[in-house]
Scaffold this motif. Structure first.
Motif, PDB file in Angstrom:
ATOM      1  N   ALA A  88       0.920  -1.231  -0.002  1.00 35.26           N
ATOM      2  CA  ALA A  88       0.064   0.004  -0.116  1.00 35.26           C
ATOM      3  C   ALA A  88       0.798   1.287   0.059  1.00 35.26           C
ATOM      4  CB  ALA A  88      -0.850  -0.176   1.124  1.00 35.26           C
ATOM      5  N   ALA A  89       1.891   1.253   0.822  1.00 35.72           N
ATOM      6  CA  ALA A  89       2.693   2.433   0.916  1.00 35.72           C
ATOM      7  C   ALA A  89       3.450   2.548  -0.537  1.00 35.72           C
ATOM      8  CB  ALA A  89       3.985   2.286   2.047  1.00 35.72           C
ATOM      9  N   ARG A  90       3.935   1.493  -1.265  1.00 34.55           N
ATOM     10  CA  ARG A  90       4.499   1.523  -2.488  1.00 34.55           C
ATOM     11  C   ARG A  90       3.542   2.194  -3.622  1.00 34.55           C
ATOM     12  NH1 ARG A  90       5.723  -3.383  -3.852  1.00 34.55           N
ATOM     13  NH2 ARG A  90       6.985  -3.576  -2.012  1.00 34.55           N
ATOM     14  N   ARG A  91       2.281   1.832  -3.533  1.00 34.39           N
ATOM     15  CA  ARG A  91       1.267   2.115  -4.383  1.00 34.39           C
ATOM     16  C   ARG A  91       1.045   3.555  -3.930  1.00 34.39           C
ATOM     17  NH1 ARG A  91      -2.899  -1.689  -3.792  1.00 34.39           N
ATOM     18  NH2 ARG A  91      -1.840  -3.189  -5.301  1.00 34.39           N
ATOM     19  N   GLU A  92       0.929   4.083  -2.865  1.00 42.04           N
ATOM     20  CA  GLU A  92       0.616   5.268  -2.673  1.00 42.04           C
ATOM     21  C   GLU A  92       1.887   6.243  -3.219  1.00 42.04           C
ATOM     22  OE1 GLU A  92       0.132   8.286   1.321  1.00 42.04           O
ATOM     23  OE2 GLU A  92      -0.123   6.083   1.616  1.00 42.04           O
ATOM     24  N   TRP A  93       2.895   5.916  -3.149  1.00 43.62           N
ATOM     25  CA  TRP A  93       4.045   6.501  -3.553  1.00 43.62           C
ATOM     26  C   TRP A  93       3.816   6.821  -4.858  1.00 43.62           C
ATOM     27  CZ3 TRP A  93       9.026   5.692  -6.036  1.00 43.62           C
ATOM     28  CH2 TRP A  93       9.747   6.579  -5.962  1.00 43.62           C
ATOM     29  N   ASP A  95       1.466   6.585  -6.693  1.00 39.71           N
ATOM     30  CA  ASP A  95       0.009   7.552  -7.223  1.00 39.71           C
ATOM     31  C   ASP A  95       0.812   9.041  -6.933  1.00 39.71           C
ATOM     32  OD1 ASP A  95      -1.485   5.331  -7.464  1.00 39.71           O
ATOM     33  OD2 ASP A  95      -2.468   5.321  -5.587  1.00 39.71           O
ATOM     34  N   GLU A  96       1.254   9.513  -5.890  1.00 35.84           N
ATOM     35  CA  GLU A  96       1.732  10.621  -5.792  1.00 35.84           C
ATOM     36  C   GLU A  96       2.617  11.202  -6.927  1.00 35.84           C
ATOM     37  OE1 GLU A  96       1.168  13.108  -3.546  1.00 35.84           O
ATOM     38  OE2 GLU A  96      -0.185  11.725  -2.429  1.00 35.84           O
ATOM     39  N   TRP A  97       3.358  10.220  -7.465  1.00 36.06           N
ATOM     40  CA  TRP A  97       4.186  10.555  -8.827  1.00 36.06           C
ATOM     41  C   TRP A  97       3.325  10.671  -9.795  1.00 36.06           C
ATOM     42  CZ3 TRP A  97       8.749  12.705  -9.171  1.00 36.06           C
ATOM     43  CH2 TRP A  97       9.937  12.378  -7.867  1.00 36.06           C
ATOM     44  N   HIS A  99       0.263  12.211  -9.487  1.00 36.94           N
ATOM     45  CA  HIS A  99      -0.180  13.592  -9.218  1.00 36.94           C
ATOM     46  C   HIS A  99       0.778  14.496  -9.507  1.00 36.94           C
ATOM     47  CE1 HIS A  99      -3.516  11.630  -7.523  1.00 36.94           C
ATOM     48  NE2 HIS A  99      -2.855  11.517  -6.273  1.00 36.94           N
ATOM     49  N   TRP A 100       1.928  14.261  -9.342  1.00 36.16           N
ATOM     50  CA  TRP A 100       3.220  15.209  -9.736  1.00 36.16           C
ATOM     51  C   TRP A 100       3.077  15.278 -11.214  1.00 36.16           C
ATOM     52  CZ3 TRP A 100       7.379  14.819 -12.863  1.00 36.16           C
ATOM     53  CH2 TRP A 100       8.385  15.817 -12.782  1.00 36.16           C
ATOM     54  N   ALA A 101       3.029  14.263 -12.072  1.00 35.48           N
ATOM     55  CA  ALA A 101       3.130  14.391 -13.395  1.00 35.48           C
ATOM     56  C   ALA A 101       1.973  15.094 -14.003  1.00 35.48           C
ATOM     57  CB  ALA A 101       3.062  13.012 -14.108  1.00 35.48           C
ATOM     58  N   GLY A 102       0.787  14.915 -13.224  1.00 36.93           N
ATOM     59  CA  GLY A 102      -0.505  15.725 -13.511  1.00 36.93           C
ATOM     60  C   GLY A 102      -0.352  17.501 -13.489  1.00 36.93           C
ATOM     61  N   GLY A 103       0.271  17.631 -12.166  1.00 39.42           N
ATOM     62  CA  GLY A 103       0.541  18.903 -11.757  1.00 39.42           C
ATOM     63  C   GLY A 103       1.656  19.611 -12.949  1.00 39.42           C
ATOM     64  N   GLY A 131      10.269  20.946  -8.608  1.00 37.51           N
ATOM     65  CA  GLY A 131      11.479  20.609  -8.121  1.00 37.51           C
ATOM     66  C   GLY A 131      11.195  20.348  -6.749  1.00 37.51           C
ATOM     67  N   ILE A 132      10.587  21.308  -6.071  1.00 40.48           N
ATOM     68  CA  ILE A 132      10.411  21.077  -4.610  1.00 40.48           C
ATOM     69  C   ILE A 132       9.582  19.528  -4.415  1.00 40.48           C
ATOM     70  CG2 ILE A 132       9.263  22.097  -2.561  1.00 40.48           C
ATOM     71  CD1 ILE A 132      10.054  24.810  -3.805  1.00 40.48           C
ATOM     72  N   TRP A 133       8.389  19.870  -4.945  1.00 41.11           N
ATOM     73  CA  TRP A 133       7.531  18.505  -4.914  1.00 41.11           C
ATOM     74  C   TRP A 133       8.339  17.184  -5.095  1.00 41.11           C
ATOM     75  CZ3 TRP A 133       2.376  18.552  -8.072  1.00 41.11           C
ATOM     76  CH2 TRP A 133       1.207  17.585  -7.424  1.00 41.11           C
ATOM     77  N   ALA A 134       9.036  17.270  -6.222  1.00 39.53           N
ATOM     78  CA  ALA A 134       9.920  16.077  -6.176  1.00 39.53           C
ATOM     79  C   ALA A 134      10.769  15.498  -5.320  1.00 39.53           C
ATOM     80  CB  ALA A 134      10.638  15.916  -7.883  1.00 39.53           C
ATOM     81  N   ALA A 135      11.367  16.659  -4.803  1.00 44.46           N
ATOM     82  CA  ALA A 135      12.446  16.652  -3.692  1.00 44.46           C
ATOM     83  C   ALA A 135      11.784  15.885  -2.382  1.00 44.46           C
ATOM     84  CB  ALA A 135      13.284  17.717  -3.135  1.00 44.46           C
ATOM     85  N   VAL A 136      10.509  16.405  -2.103  1.00 45.05           N
ATOM     86  CA  VAL A 136       9.707  15.746  -1.100  1.00 45.05           C
ATOM     87  C   VAL A 136       9.403  14.407  -1.471  1.00 45.05           C
ATOM     88  CG1 VAL A 136       7.534  16.146   0.233  1.00 45.05           C
ATOM     89  CG2 VAL A 136       8.798  18.109  -0.406  1.00 45.05           C
ATOM     90  N   LEU A 137       9.022  13.848  -2.481  1.00 44.34           N
ATOM     91  CA  LEU A 137       8.586  12.520  -2.892  1.00 44.34           C
ATOM     92  C   LEU A 137       9.844  11.697  -2.721  1.00 44.34           C
ATOM     93  CD1 LEU A 137       6.285  13.095  -5.978  1.00 44.34           C
ATOM     94  CD2 LEU A 137       5.545  12.292  -3.376  1.00 44.34           C
TER      95      LEU A 137
END
Length: 149
Positions: A88-93, A95-97, A99-103, A131-137
């Motif tokens: 679930a954590a891997r899938r969530e991570w 999924d966040e990427w 969202h990043w791509a959509g942004g 860049g900030i968003w990617a660094a957080v991820l």
């Protein structure tokens, strides 16, 4: 489960037909009890024969109802829960990427439209929030959370 289901999952007085999965679970429980010393070999053999031939969930419950909770079963369940949490954590991570791509697409379109309206290519400002968003991820992948430790 319906209101007439018992603790063993058998409704209507235990007449629910046992599935192969139900029989396999009971046989595994009996095997754990044998391995942990709760059953001797003769009692295990008797119960095993009855488990294989069991027609209802009540028949299976009668074979395992007096046995203690298996430490091996608890360990298997904990291992399965850990694997499910990791998945679930891997899938969530991932999924966040997504969202990043959509942004990234939305911000790039905004940048392109404003640059075209101005008649010149302006500074590619999306690089800063992306860049900030990617660094957080990336930090989520590098440093595990407290639950993962």
């Amino acid at each position: 489960m319906g209101a007439d289901m018992g603790a063993d999952g058998a409704g209507a007085g235990g007449r629910v037909r046992a599935s192969d999965g139900d029989r396999d679970a009971a046989i595994e429980h009996l095997g754990d009890a044998l391995a942990e010393g709760a059953l001797d070999a003769a009692e295990y053999d008797r119960r095993l024969e009855r488990a294989v031939a069991a027609a209802t969930c009540a028949d299976l419950a009668a074979l395992t109802g007096d046995l203690p909770v298996s430490r091996a079963a608890l360990a298997r369940a904990e291992k399965a829960r850990g694997a499910a949490r990791a998945l679930a954590a891997r899938r969530e991570w991932f999924d966040e990427w997504g969202h990043w791509a959509g942004g990234a697409v939305i911000m790039t379109v905004i940048w392109a439209v404003t640059s075209l309206r101005a008649g010149e290519w302006r500074f590619f400002w999306p690089v800063v929030p992306l860049g900030i968003w990617a660094a957080v991820l990336i930090t989520y992948a590098v440093w595990p959370s407290r639950e993962d430790r």
